[in-house]
Design a protein around this motif. Structure first.
Motif, PDB file in Angstrom:
ATOM      1  N   ASN A   4     -11.138  27.736  29.863  1.00 29.43           N
ATOM      2  CA  ASN A   4      -9.833  27.799  29.195  1.00 29.43           C
ATOM      3  C   ASN A   4      -8.891  26.695  29.659  1.00 29.43           C
ATOM      4  O   ASN A   4      -7.674  26.897  29.743  1.00 29.43           O
ATOM      5  N   LEU A   5      -9.446  25.533  29.953  1.00 31.80           N
ATOM      6  CA  LEU A   5      -8.610  24.447  30.485  1.00 31.80           C
ATOM      7  C   LEU A   5      -7.522  24.023  29.498  1.00 31.80           C
ATOM      8  O   LEU A   5      -6.446  23.579  29.909  1.00 31.80           O
ATOM      9  N   LYS A   6      -7.778  24.148  28.199  1.00 32.78           N
ATOM     10  CA  LYS A   6      -6.760  23.763  27.212  1.00 32.78           C
ATOM     11  C   LYS A   6      -5.522  24.650  27.319  1.00 32.78           C
ATOM     12  O   LYS A   6      -4.419  24.248  26.931  1.00 32.78           O
ATOM     13  N   ASN A   7      -5.701  25.867  27.853  1.00 26.93           N
ATOM     14  CA  ASN A   7      -4.558  26.746  28.113  1.00 26.93           C
ATOM     15  C   ASN A   7      -4.063  26.613  29.549  1.00 26.93           C
ATOM     16  O   ASN A   7      -2.855  26.643  29.807  1.00 26.93           O
ATOM     17  N   ASP A   8      -5.015  26.464  30.481  1.00 25.87           N
ATOM     18  CA  ASP A   8      -4.663  26.504  31.903  1.00 25.87           C
ATOM     19  C   ASP A   8      -3.948  25.240  32.377  1.00 25.87           C
ATOM     20  O   ASP A   8      -3.049  25.316  33.232  1.00 25.87           O
ATOM     21  N   ILE A   9      -4.322  24.077  31.846  1.00 25.89           N
ATOM     22  CA  ILE A   9      -3.668  22.835  32.294  1.00 25.89           C
ATOM     23  C   ILE A   9      -2.193  22.807  31.898  1.00 25.89           C
ATOM     24  O   ILE A   9      -1.323  22.539  32.749  1.00 25.89           O
ATOM     25  N   PRO A  10      -1.844  23.082  30.621  1.00 25.06           N
ATOM     26  CA  PRO A  10      -0.399  23.141  30.300  1.00 25.06           C
ATOM     27  C   PRO A  10       0.350  24.187  31.116  1.00 25.06           C
ATOM     28  O   PRO A  10       1.481  23.951  31.547  1.00 25.06           O
ATOM     29  N   ALA A  11      -0.280  25.367  31.335  1.00 28.85           N
ATOM     30  CA  ALA A  11       0.380  26.418  32.125  1.00 28.85           C
ATOM     31  C   ALA A  11       0.581  25.953  33.562  1.00 28.85           C
ATOM     32  O   ALA A  11       1.622  26.220  34.178  1.00 28.85           O
ATOM     33  N   SER A  12      -0.401  25.235  34.110  1.00 26.23           N
ATOM     34  CA  SER A  12      -0.290  24.765  35.499  1.00 26.23           C
ATOM     35  C   SER A  12       0.844  23.763  35.655  1.00 26.23           C
ATOM     36  O   SER A  12       1.484  23.699  36.710  1.00 26.23           O
ATOM     37  N   ILE A  13       1.105  22.980  34.616  1.00 21.40           N
ATOM     38  CA  ILE A  13       2.216  22.020  34.666  1.00 21.40           C
ATOM     39  C   ILE A  13       3.547  22.774  34.750  1.00 21.40           C
ATOM     40  O   ILE A  13       4.439  22.409  35.524  1.00 21.40           O
ATOM     41  N   VAL A  14       3.674  23.814  33.939  1.00 17.09           N
ATOM     42  CA  VAL A  14       4.896  24.624  33.972  1.00 17.09           C
ATOM     43  C   VAL A  14       5.077  25.257  35.349  1.00 17.09           C
ATOM     44  O   VAL A  14       6.161  25.216  35.948  1.00 17.09           O
ATOM     45  N   VAL A  15       4.000  25.844  35.870  1.00 15.51           N
ATOM     46  CA  VAL A  15       4.071  26.494  37.186  1.00 15.51           C
ATOM     47  C   VAL A  15       4.416  25.469  38.258  1.00 15.51           C
ATOM     48  O   VAL A  15       5.186  25.749  39.187  1.00 15.51           O
ATOM     49  N   PHE A  16       3.879  24.262  38.127  1.00 14.17           N
ATOM     50  CA  PHE A  16       4.188  23.195  39.074  1.00 14.17           C
ATOM     51  C   PHE A  16       5.687  22.895  39.105  1.00 14.17           C
ATOM     52  O   PHE A  16       6.296  22.803  40.176  1.00 14.17           O
ATOM     53  N   PHE A  17       6.298  22.778  37.929  1.00 14.76           N
ATOM     54  CA  PHE A  17       7.723  22.466  37.869  1.00 14.76           C
ATOM     55  C   PHE A  17       8.590  23.641  38.324  1.00 14.76           C
ATOM     56  O   PHE A  17       9.704  23.447  38.806  1.00 14.76           O
ATOM     57  N   VAL A  18       8.079  24.857  38.157  1.00 14.84           N
ATOM     58  CA  VAL A  18       8.800  26.027  38.669  1.00 14.84           C
ATOM     59  C   VAL A  18       8.642  26.116  40.184  1.00 14.84           C
ATOM     60  O   VAL A  18       9.586  26.409  40.916  1.00 14.84           O
ATOM     61  N   ALA A  19       7.420  25.847  40.668  1.00 13.19           N
ATOM     62  CA  ALA A  19       7.115  26.025  42.094  1.00 13.19           C
ATOM     63  C   ALA A  19       7.766  24.965  42.968  1.00 13.19           C
ATOM     64  O   ALA A  19       8.189  25.256  44.095  1.00 13.19           O
ATOM     65  N   LEU A  20       7.862  23.729  42.466  1.00 15.26           N
ATOM     66  CA  LEU A  20       8.349  22.621  43.293  1.00 15.26           C
ATOM     67  C   LEU A  20       9.736  22.882  43.895  1.00 15.26           C
ATOM     68  O   LEU A  20       9.903  22.847  45.125  1.00 15.26           O
ATOM     69  N   GLN A 199       0.829  22.946  21.269  1.00 13.03           N
ATOM     70  CA  GLN A 199       0.329  23.979  22.184  1.00 13.03           C
ATOM     71  C   GLN A 199      -0.225  23.341  23.448  1.00 13.03           C
ATOM     72  O   GLN A 199      -0.144  23.910  24.540  1.00 13.03           O
ATOM     73  N   LEU A 200      -0.804  22.153  23.298  1.00 11.80           N
ATOM     74  CA  LEU A 200      -1.359  21.448  24.451  1.00 11.80           C
ATOM     75  C   LEU A 200      -0.247  20.887  25.335  1.00 11.80           C
ATOM     76  O   LEU A 200      -0.264  21.018  26.555  1.00 11.80           O
ATOM     77  N   ILE A 201       0.746  20.242  24.692  1.00  8.32           N
ATOM     78  CA  ILE A 201       1.910  19.716  25.422  1.00  8.32           C
ATOM     79  C   ILE A 201       3.004  20.778  25.374  1.00  8.32           C
ATOM     80  O   ILE A 201       3.578  21.053  24.326  1.00  8.32           O
ATOM     81  N   GLN A 202       3.277  21.381  26.513  1.00  2.72           N
ATOM     82  CA  GLN A 202       4.204  22.511  26.570  1.00  2.72           C
ATOM     83  C   GLN A 202       5.668  22.053  26.609  1.00  2.72           C
ATOM     84  O   GLN A 202       5.988  20.963  27.103  1.00  2.72           O
ATOM     85  N   GLY A 203       6.539  22.911  26.082  1.00  3.56           N
ATOM     86  CA  GLY A 203       7.968  22.636  26.044  1.00  3.56           C
ATOM     87  C   GLY A 203       8.566  22.278  27.396  1.00  3.56           C
ATOM     88  O   GLY A 203       9.371  21.333  27.498  1.00  3.56           O
ATOM     89  N   PRO A 204       8.236  23.023  28.483  1.00  2.00           N
ATOM     90  CA  PRO A 204       8.828  22.689  29.792  1.00  2.00           C
ATOM     91  C   PRO A 204       8.533  21.264  30.254  1.00  2.00           C
ATOM     92  O   PRO A 204       9.382  20.625  30.873  1.00  2.00           O
ATOM     93  N   LEU A 205       7.320  20.765  29.948  1.00  2.00           N
ATOM     94  CA  LEU A 205       6.998  19.387  30.322  1.00  2.00           C
ATOM     95  C   LEU A 205       7.893  18.404  29.563  1.00  2.00           C
ATOM     96  O   LEU A 205       8.426  17.445  30.136  1.00  2.00           O
ATOM     97  N   VAL A 206       8.076  18.666  28.271  1.00  2.00           N
ATOM     98  CA  VAL A 206       8.939  17.809  27.458  1.00  2.00           C
ATOM     99  C   VAL A 206      10.377  17.864  27.983  1.00  2.00           C
ATOM    100  O   VAL A 206      11.068  16.840  28.062  1.00  2.00           O
ATOM    101  N   ALA A 207      10.818  19.055  28.359  1.00  2.00           N
ATOM    102  CA  ALA A 207      12.184  19.206  28.873  1.00  2.00           C
ATOM    103  C   ALA A 207      12.368  18.418  30.168  1.00  2.00           C
ATOM    104  O   ALA A 207      13.414  17.772  30.377  1.00  2.00           O
ATOM    105  N   VAL A 208      11.367  18.452  31.047  1.00  2.00           N
ATOM    106  CA  VAL A 208      11.454  17.717  32.310  1.00  2.00           C
ATOM    107  C   VAL A 208      11.478  16.209  32.051  1.00  2.00           C
ATOM    108  O   VAL A 208      12.269  15.463  32.659  1.00  2.00           O
TER     109      VAL A 208
END
Length: 530
Positions: A4-20, A199-208
């Protein structure tokens, strides 16, 4: 894990920006080196992510331990001595897992778990409002009501309102925050349904990215963002400088009593917080998978030992990051592991770029996370379930918002226990009263399947209120456990019944006994579970 990398990679980017920012903020609130929060985030993502049985949980430094860490660093005489307690705490968690103590988390009522999720959602929103407008520049005490800087949640909000009315807020931070939240809403409500690219490029990444672009575009203008409104990651100048950021335990302190006590405290609190987060994330999981809790304790224990060995904060599974992972479409543990590698790579290679991210953009991302956790529909649903669910739910929320996470959970659990005792008091027996016949009231009392000392008051009240000249049928055929306290009450009543002209007919699986002389003798002869 990699299906499920097509779902997990975008989610991991969001979690990264939340976690940092959370890793840095919790380190600051704990009075620990900033780099220790990043180390804990990296270990929690990679090590715990690999070992854990949770598919959607994300681990890292926890705000719930910040007060313990802050006090312990001073009490133990320094950071290196505290790291020994972290390592020992991890070893104790391993022991908890071996002893199969992971089941503890299942003894918390669903209403308390839902209250915990909702309370965290509310506190996320309340705590991010000052950042949204660029007013509060320090992340101290992120998830506690009282902050280290002397402020609290309410005073920070009042300061924000005063600043808004007076126009004394950072307009640049507010503008990019509003742009970011507009992007997030547009992406979630409209664009994500338009094509796979959205769906691949998530909103939070665009916002950052929009936030970083805004920083450069507005430099040297009246809307520019100063350094205090941006993420602050330590920037090593070289590999040797990066190694210098690491700290190591002083194992000469391993036999000290205060170090061992601190280790047990860390192990207990971290394990409890982890188990509650596991229970909560399992409820949020769209696939309703169940995390093996004993394996989770083993994973967390290993993570804490490694984190302590290289200078990191204590680790737990964290509901903020886990819920962000779920809401961003994470499907497997790959998202948690990848977010850990993102933290590691970014700290080593691009720390300077990370320092261009506006805190107000991250606040906008957390607003959406908080709203999804604390939707108004949740309150409506819990209210419709009745007071036995709603009261512990609300008390948990109030405790989290006005004290802290562990206090809120503890108060909610206490209220839940009181509710159980009230219902146990009410349900100990069923009383059926028939019309008066042959000059006597005919009353039938049927005891419940299990009757304990909690039910003494209810049964004693009913027996004492029986009128004179009563015919009492006492049915114990369904009763499988009867506390000795109740037997003594019945035995005393049998003696007093003669004075009040009350006839007792005891109905049991062995037959009917008229006016038994001794209830104690009768129940001693009965098999305990028959």
């Amino acid at each position: 894990m990699f299906k499920n990398l097509k779902n997990d990679i975008p989610a991991s980017i969001v979690v990264f920006f939340v976690a940092l920012p959370l890793c840095l903020g919790i380190a600051l609130a704990s009075g620990a080196p900033l780099f220790s929060g990043l180390i804990a985030g990296i270990v929690g993502g990679i090590v715990v992510g690999i070992l854990s049985g949770s598919q959607i949980g994300v681990s890292g430094p926890a705000a719930g331990l910040a007060a313990i860490v802050l006090t312990a660093i001073t009490a133990l005489g320094g950071w290196e001595n505290f790291l020994v307690a972290v390592v020992l705490g991890g070893a104790i968690q391993l022991l908890f897992g071996v002893l199969r103590l992971g089941i503890i988390g299942y003894y918390f009522p669903s209403s308390v778990i839902k209250g915990m999720l909702t309370g965290i959602g509310i506190i996320i929103i309340l705590k991010q409002i000052p950042y949204f407008f660029g007013i509060d520049k320090n992340p101290e005490g992120d998830f506690a009501f009282l902050q280290i800087d002397g402020e609290n949640t309410l005073t920070e909000l009042l300061k924000t309102l005063n600043a808004l009315f007076s126009g004394n807020f950072d307009k640049g931070a507010a503008i990019i925050a509003l742009i970011a939240i507009g992007i997030l809403i547009l992406w979630s409500a409209v664009l994500s349904k338009k094509g796979k690219i959205f769906q691949l490029i998530q909103g939070p990444l665009v916002a950052v990215v929009a936030g970083i672009v805004y920083y450069f575009v507005t430099r040297d203008t009246g809307l520019m963002l100063t350094q205090e409104h941006l993420v602050s990651v330590p920037v090593p100048e070289s590999i040797s400088d990066l190694k210098a950021q690491l700290s190591f335990p002083n194992f000469e302190a391993i036999t000290r009593t205060d170090v061992i006590i601190t280790a047990f405290t860390i192990a207990l609190v971290a394990s409890l917080e982890t188990l509650l987060c596991v229970e909560a994330t399992d409820k949020l999981d769209p696939q309703k998978r169940v995390t093996p809790t004993n394996r989770e304790l083993l994973a967390q224990g290993t993570g804490n030992m490694i984190s302590g060995l290289v200078g990191g904060l204590p680790i737990t599974q964290v509901i903020v990051r886990s819920s962000a992972n779920i809401q961003s479409g994470g499907k497997s543990k790959a998202s948690a592991i990848i977010h850990g590698f993102f933290l590691l790579i970014s700290v080593v290679t691009i720390p300077q770029i990370l320092n261009y991210i506006p805190l107000s953009v991250l606040a906008a991302i957390l607003f959406i996370v908080g709203y999804k956790l604390a939707k108004p529909s949740t309150f409506k649903k819990m209210y419709s379930l009745g007071w036995k669910q709603f009261v512990p739910f609300i008390i948990t929320i109030l405790g989290i918002v006005f004290i802290d996470l562990l206090w809120g959970i503890g108060l909610g659990l206490l209220v839940g226990i009181v509710v159980i005792l009230i219902k146990s008091y009410q349900n100990s027996h069923f009383l059926h009263i028939e019309d008066k016949s042959n000059g006597k009231h005919k009353i039938k009392m049927t005891l419940a399947e299990e009757v304990t000392f909690f039910n003494k008051g209810a049964i004693l009240k009913e027996l004492d209120s029986l009128p004179r000249d009563t015919q009492l049928e006492f049915d114990v055929r369904k009763t499988r456990y009867l506390d000795n306290d109740i037997v003594e009450i019945l035995d005393d009543f049998a003696f007093k019944a003669k004075e009040r002209n009350i006839d007792i007919k005891l109905i049991s699986e062995r037959g009917i006994i008229e006016n038994p002389e001794s209830f104690i003798e009768f129940f001693q002869l009965r098999p305990k579970t028959a």
